[in-house]
Design a protein around this motif. Structure first.
Motif, PDB file in Angstrom:
ATOM      1  N   ILE A 142      36.912  45.001  46.119  1.00 27.71           N
ATOM      2  CA  ILE A 142      37.384  43.733  45.566  1.00 27.71           C
ATOM      3  C   ILE A 142      36.725  43.554  44.199  1.00 27.71           C
ATOM      4  CG2 ILE A 142      37.619  42.731  47.870  1.00 27.71           C
ATOM      5  CD1 ILE A 142      35.131  41.024  47.267  1.00 27.71           C
ATOM      6  N   LEU A 143      37.253  42.613  43.426  1.00 27.39           N
ATOM      7  CA  LEU A 143      36.703  42.311  42.110  1.00 27.39           C
ATOM      8  C   LEU A 143      36.539  40.800  41.980  1.00 27.39           C
ATOM      9  CD1 LEU A 143      35.961  42.970  39.127  1.00 27.39           C
ATOM     10  CD2 LEU A 143      38.419  42.817  38.608  1.00 27.39           C
ATOM     11  N   VAL A 144      35.366  40.392  41.538  1.00 24.37           N
ATOM     12  CA  VAL A 144      35.094  38.978  41.265  1.00 24.37           C
ATOM     13  C   VAL A 144      34.963  38.811  39.764  1.00 24.37           C
ATOM     14  CG1 VAL A 144      33.537  37.039  41.650  1.00 24.37           C
ATOM     15  CG2 VAL A 144      33.918  38.704  43.480  1.00 24.37           C
TER      16      VAL A 144
ATOM     17  N   ALA B 263      40.557  30.929  43.144  1.00 16.18           N
ATOM     18  CA  ALA B 263      41.890  31.532  43.220  1.00 16.18           C
ATOM     19  C   ALA B 263      41.784  33.010  43.560  1.00 16.18           C
ATOM     20  CB  ALA B 263      42.619  31.355  41.900  1.00 16.18           C
ATOM     21  N   ILE B 264      42.656  33.460  44.479  1.00 19.03           N
ATOM     22  CA  ILE B 264      42.683  34.858  44.914  1.00 19.03           C
ATOM     23  C   ILE B 264      43.978  35.498  44.439  1.00 19.03           C
ATOM     24  CG2 ILE B 264      42.649  36.425  46.881  1.00 19.03           C
ATOM     25  CD1 ILE B 264      41.153  34.309  48.443  1.00 19.03           C
ATOM     26  N   TRP B 265      43.827  36.619  43.749  1.00 23.66           N
ATOM     27  CA  TRP B 265      44.971  37.407  43.301  1.00 23.66           C
ATOM     28  C   TRP B 265      45.044  38.647  44.189  1.00 23.66           C
ATOM     29  CZ3 TRP B 265      47.386  36.722  38.143  1.00 23.66           C
ATOM     30  CH2 TRP B 265      46.939  35.562  37.488  1.00 23.66           C
ATOM     31  N   ARG B 266      46.247  38.933  44.715  1.00 27.51           N
ATOM     32  CA  ARG B 266      46.405  40.102  45.578  1.00 27.51           C
ATOM     33  C   ARG B 266      47.264  41.144  44.866  1.00 27.51           C
ATOM     34  NH1 ARG B 266      45.033  41.310  50.490  1.00 27.51           N
ATOM     35  NH2 ARG B 266      44.262  39.183  50.777  1.00 27.51           N
TER      36      ARG B 266
ATOM     37  N   ASP C 224      37.127  52.272  35.863  1.00 30.50           N
ATOM     38  CA  ASP C 224      36.661  52.100  37.236  1.00 30.50           C
ATOM     39  C   ASP C 224      37.705  51.418  38.109  1.00 30.50           C
ATOM     40  OD1 ASP C 224      34.089  52.420  38.908  1.00 30.50           O
ATOM     41  OD2 ASP C 224      34.702  50.369  39.351  1.00 30.50           O
ATOM     42  N   VAL C 225      38.392  50.387  37.581  1.00 28.00           N
ATOM     43  CA  VAL C 225      39.403  49.720  38.417  1.00 28.00           C
ATOM     44  C   VAL C 225      40.609  50.617  38.636  1.00 28.00           C
ATOM     45  CG1 VAL C 225      38.683  47.393  37.755  1.00 28.00           C
ATOM     46  CG2 VAL C 225      40.467  48.555  36.432  1.00 28.00           C
ATOM     47  N   THR C 226      40.789  51.626  37.775  1.00 26.90           N
ATOM     48  CA  THR C 226      41.845  52.606  38.006  1.00 26.90           C
ATOM     49  C   THR C 226      41.429  53.577  39.111  1.00 26.90           C
ATOM     50  OG1 THR C 226      42.583  52.464  35.706  1.00 26.90           O
ATOM     51  CG2 THR C 226      43.232  54.418  36.960  1.00 26.90           C
ATOM     52  N   GLU C 227      40.157  53.973  39.083  1.00 29.22           N
ATOM     53  CA  GLU C 227      39.665  54.887  40.104  1.00 29.22           C
ATOM     54  C   GLU C 227      39.439  54.181  41.437  1.00 29.22           C
ATOM     55  OE1 GLU C 227      35.882  57.964  40.828  1.00 29.22           O
ATOM     56  OE2 GLU C 227      36.121  56.885  38.922  1.00 29.22           O
ATOM     57  N   HIS C 228      38.973  52.928  41.393  1.00 27.78           N
ATOM     58  CA  HIS C 228      38.732  52.137  42.611  1.00 27.78           C
ATOM     59  C   HIS C 228      39.482  50.808  42.492  1.00 27.78           C
ATOM     60  CE1 HIS C 228      34.952  54.590  42.067  1.00 27.78           C
ATOM     61  NE2 HIS C 228      35.331  54.969  43.287  1.00 27.78           N
ATOM     62  N   PRO C 229      40.803  50.835  42.616  1.00 29.80           N
ATOM     63  CA  PRO C 229      41.584  49.600  42.421  1.00 29.80           C
ATOM     64  C   PRO C 229      41.232  48.542  43.452  1.00 29.80           C
ATOM     65  CG  PRO C 229      42.944  51.330  43.359  1.00 29.80           C
ATOM     66  CD  PRO C 229      41.650  51.975  42.977  1.00 29.80           C
ATOM     67  N   PRO C 230      40.899  47.326  43.003  1.00 34.08           N
ATOM     68  CA  PRO C 230      40.572  46.262  43.950  1.00 34.08           C
ATOM     69  C   PRO C 230      41.827  45.737  44.641  1.00 34.08           C
ATOM     70  CG  PRO C 230      40.520  45.418  41.709  1.00 34.08           C
ATOM     71  CD  PRO C 230      40.753  46.896  41.606  1.00 34.08           C
ATOM     72  N   VAL C 231      41.733  45.508  45.934  1.00 37.07           N
ATOM     73  CA  VAL C 231      42.862  44.951  46.677  1.00 37.07           C
ATOM     74  C   VAL C 231      43.077  43.503  46.293  1.00 37.07           C
ATOM     75  CG1 VAL C 231      43.756  44.423  48.984  1.00 37.07           C
ATOM     76  CG2 VAL C 231      42.487  46.546  48.577  1.00 37.07           C
ATOM     77  N   VAL C 232      41.982  42.783  46.114  1.00 37.54           N
ATOM     78  CA  VAL C 232      42.081  41.389  45.676  1.00 37.54           C
ATOM     79  C   VAL C 232      41.137  41.174  44.502  1.00 37.54           C
ATOM     80  CG1 VAL C 232      42.751  40.492  47.936  1.00 37.54           C
ATOM     81  CG2 VAL C 232      40.336  40.596  47.323  1.00 37.54           C
ATOM     82  N   VAL C 233      41.504  40.226  43.653  1.00 38.53           N
ATOM     83  CA  VAL C 233      40.670  39.787  42.538  1.00 38.53           C
ATOM     84  C   VAL C 233      40.428  38.297  42.715  1.00 38.53           C
ATOM     85  CG1 VAL C 233      40.487  39.504  40.040  1.00 38.53           C
ATOM     86  CG2 VAL C 233      41.594  41.543  40.982  1.00 38.53           C
ATOM     87  N   ILE C 234      39.160  37.896  42.732  1.00 39.09           N
ATOM     88  CA  ILE C 234      38.807  36.484  42.900  1.00 39.09           C
ATOM     89  C   ILE C 234      38.374  35.933  41.554  1.00 39.09           C
ATOM     90  CG2 ILE C 234      37.203  34.870  43.992  1.00 39.09           C
ATOM     91  CD1 ILE C 234      37.687  38.071  45.756  1.00 39.09           C
ATOM     92  N   ASN C 235      39.013  34.862  41.134  1.00 38.24           N
ATOM     93  CA  ASN C 235      38.702  34.242  39.843  1.00 38.24           C
ATOM     94  C   ASN C 235      37.594  33.210  40.028  1.00 38.24           C
ATOM     95  OD1 ASN C 235      38.646  33.208  37.285  1.00 38.24           O
ATOM     96  ND2 ASN C 235      40.600  32.107  37.451  1.00 38.24           N
ATOM     97  N   ALA C 236      36.380  33.556  39.566  1.00 40.73           N
ATOM     98  CA  ALA C 236      35.235  32.649  39.688  1.00 40.73           C
ATOM     99  C   ALA C 236      34.953  31.898  38.395  1.00 40.73           C
ATOM    100  CB  ALA C 236      33.998  33.436  40.104  1.00 40.73           C
ATOM    101  N   ALA C 237      35.904  31.907  37.465  1.00 41.54           N
ATOM    102  CA  ALA C 237      35.755  31.116  36.240  1.00 41.54           C
ATOM    103  C   ALA C 237      36.148  29.676  36.546  1.00 41.54           C
ATOM    104  CB  ALA C 237      36.617  31.702  35.119  1.00 41.54           C
TER     105      ALA C 237
END
Length: 541
Positions: free
Chosen positions: A425-427, A530-533, A483-496
């Motif tokens: 995942i990516l925050v 907010a969660i992006w899938r 890195d996100v190309t090699e390890h694509p996150p399933v979800v991205v969480i927007n902590a802004a």
């Protein structure tokens, strides 16, 4: 604890005043004045027990008991509560987990911090992911630091009682901060012991005729270990080198021995890590953090406020400095330089946090311990009760102010239920607590979005787009997208989040925005984030 400390203070006086069969002994042990209070009676009895116990134990055993008790009491909130006290603990926990899964520091996960603490986190979390296990190790290091501080004072001042009190101050002093700065297993606490060991080594080298150069070499090695716990500890090299240069004979041999020890300490770090990457991220690639966009007024206000809070919370530790200023005692020059150098590195970068001041605790404790040798009993009593009172207040606050960085439980459960353990995942932002709550490894190399946006504490406004497109940010964005190309996150969480320092740093304002629009869709909002899938059709993995 107060009774034990005062018992040690009075043991010599009371033992010399009591002779078997004397009237004084009889009056103390067999008679009680009718008007004496129960509290005074209890205190006297406790003192008698302490005096008797002290008389039966060796100095080393007695010191271990007193310093051990001080450690248990002062570190108790951290070893009772399992939650995160500070965000640094979350960053370290996530970094440690990446290393546990076979990742490489400064390659698979990047931070500006030196390598020793993240590696220790990974080793301890291999045994237990309970944060209390890590804080137990930190408590042990703080105890050992108290032993080292006590030994420094004993060698400088020749008083075991003063040395013991200095050791207690160095332990209790680490807890006289607000809870996140006092109880968290942050970088500064890990570096206290090697920094104090470096000073002890040069003090020992003064009085030994056998291998003084070896002690300087050990001091250089200890400085490297401390600086690779947290960079500001490099300042300890200043008093170490000063001590070498003050030697009457063989000063340059002492400097050379110190340098050799430092090199020996650094070689394993270059062997186990990518030396070039470590130098880049720990020491050289810090320009955007140290300069540009900082609100000087805000930073200065924060620095002044935190300095005032530190002084108030640590008044007992300032007695030695006060005594030196008022010429009641003559301070050791190396100890003053140790304190001064540790103080000067705090404002570098104009970012201030309470735990930055932890580095001042040992030198202040040493100065106070040396000053107490000639102090009156009244001074001892005031410092003792002030220390106990401040500790009681700060421990109460720590127990009441329970860790609040684990409040993303719903978000963590949602991520766990919709992803598999091997998915990333990516925050976006600076909220590593989400990784901890989700129990998922990060994607994107950088745990803190400041590396990509320049958003560090005390920054007055976002950097212009032209600066984000230039170095050093351009190469960092390249690393991020690789890195996100090699390890694509399933979800991205927007902590802004609104009403935070990240309110003006939404993903739409940076290169990540285009990538999100192309490959991700808004899923839902959980815990205010907010969660992006990932859209598998638009961007298949």
């Amino acid at each position: 604890m107060s009774a034990i400390i005062m018992g040690d203070l009075w043991v010599s006086r009371r033992s010399s005043a009591r002779t078997p069969g004397s009237a004084q002994e009889t009056s103390v042990t067999t008679s009680v004045e009718p008007d004496i209070s129960r509290w005074r009676t209890l205190v006297c009895r406790v003192e008698d027990v302490v005096v008797a116990l002290r008389g039966r134990l060796s100095w080393g055993a007695w010191m271990a008991i007193v310093l051990g008790l001080a450690t248990v009491v002062s570190r108790s909130p951290g070893v009772i509560y399992n939650g995160m006290f500070d965000r640094d603990e979350s960053y370290l926990a996530v970094t440690g987990d990446v290393l546990r899964q076979g990742g490489t520091l400064y390659v698979d996960v990047i931070d500006r911090k030196p390598p020793i603490v993240p590696v220790l986190y990974s080793m301890i979390r291999e045994w237990s992911v309970d944060m209390r296990a890590i804080r137990l190790v930190v408590a042990l290091l703080i105890f050992l630091n108290g032993v080292v501080v006590a030994e420094i004072v004993r060698r400088l001042a020749g008083s075991r009682r003063a040395a013991l009190f200095a050791g207690v101050l160095s332990i209790v002093g680490t807890a006289l901060f607000l809870p996140p700065d006092a109880q968290a297993a942050n970088f500064e606490l890990w570096g206290l012991l090697p920094a104090s060991v470096a000073i002890l080594c040069v003090v020992v080298a003064r009085s030994t005729d056998h291998s003084p150069l070896l002690w300087f070499a050990l001091a250089g090695l200890a400085v490297v270990v401390a600086a690779n716990c947290k960079q500001p500890y490099i300042a300890v090299a200043i008093p170490v080198l000063l001590e070498a240069l003050r030697r009457v004979d063989g000063k340059w041999r002492a400097v050379s021995a110190t340098s050799v020890g430092a090199v020996v300490g650094a070689i394993p770090l270059f062997f186990f890590f990518d030396g070039a990457q470590m130098i880049r991220w720990v020491w050289s690639d810090n320009g955007d953090y140290l300069s540009g966009g900082v609100s000087t007024g805000r930073a200065a206000a924060v620095g002044v406020a935190l300095t005032a809070v530190f002084v108030v919370f640590h008044l007992p530790l300032f007695y030695g400095l006060w005594a030196v200023i008022h010429r009641q005692v003559r301070a050791d020059v190396t100890m003053l330089v140790w304190l001064g150098a540790s103080l000067l590195v705090i404002p570098i970068g104009l970012r201030f946090f309470g735990h930055y001041f932890q580095q001042l605790v040992p030198p202040l404790a040493v100065l106070t311990g040396c000053a107490l040798v000639s102090a009156s009993r009244r001074v001892w009593q005031v410092l003792m009760w002030l220390t106990v009172g401040l500790l009681a207040v700060m421990l109460t606050l720590a127990f009441v102010h329970r860790p609040k960085l684990t409040n993303y439980t719903d978000l963590g459960r949602y991520v766990q239920s919709t992803t598999t353990p091997d998915e990333r995942i990516l925050v976006w932002g600076a909220l590593p607590d989400v990784y901890v709550a989700s129990q998922r490894l990060p994607s994107g190399v950088f745990l803190h979005g400041g590396y990509l946006t320049g958003n560090w504490a005390s920054r007055a406004h976002p950097l212009p787009e032209s600066e984000i497109a230039a170095e050093p940010f351009r190469s960092r964005w390249d690393m991020f997208f690789e890195d996100v190309t090699e390890h694509p996150p399933v979800v991205v969480i927007n902590a802004a989040r609104p009403d935070t320092d990240w309110a003006m740093y939404g993903p739409e304002s940076f290169p990540i925005g285009t990538w999100l629009d192309r490959c991700y869709n808004i899923d839902r909002v959980v815990d205010g984030l907010a969660i992006w899938r990932r859209d598998a059709a638009a961007c298949p993995i």
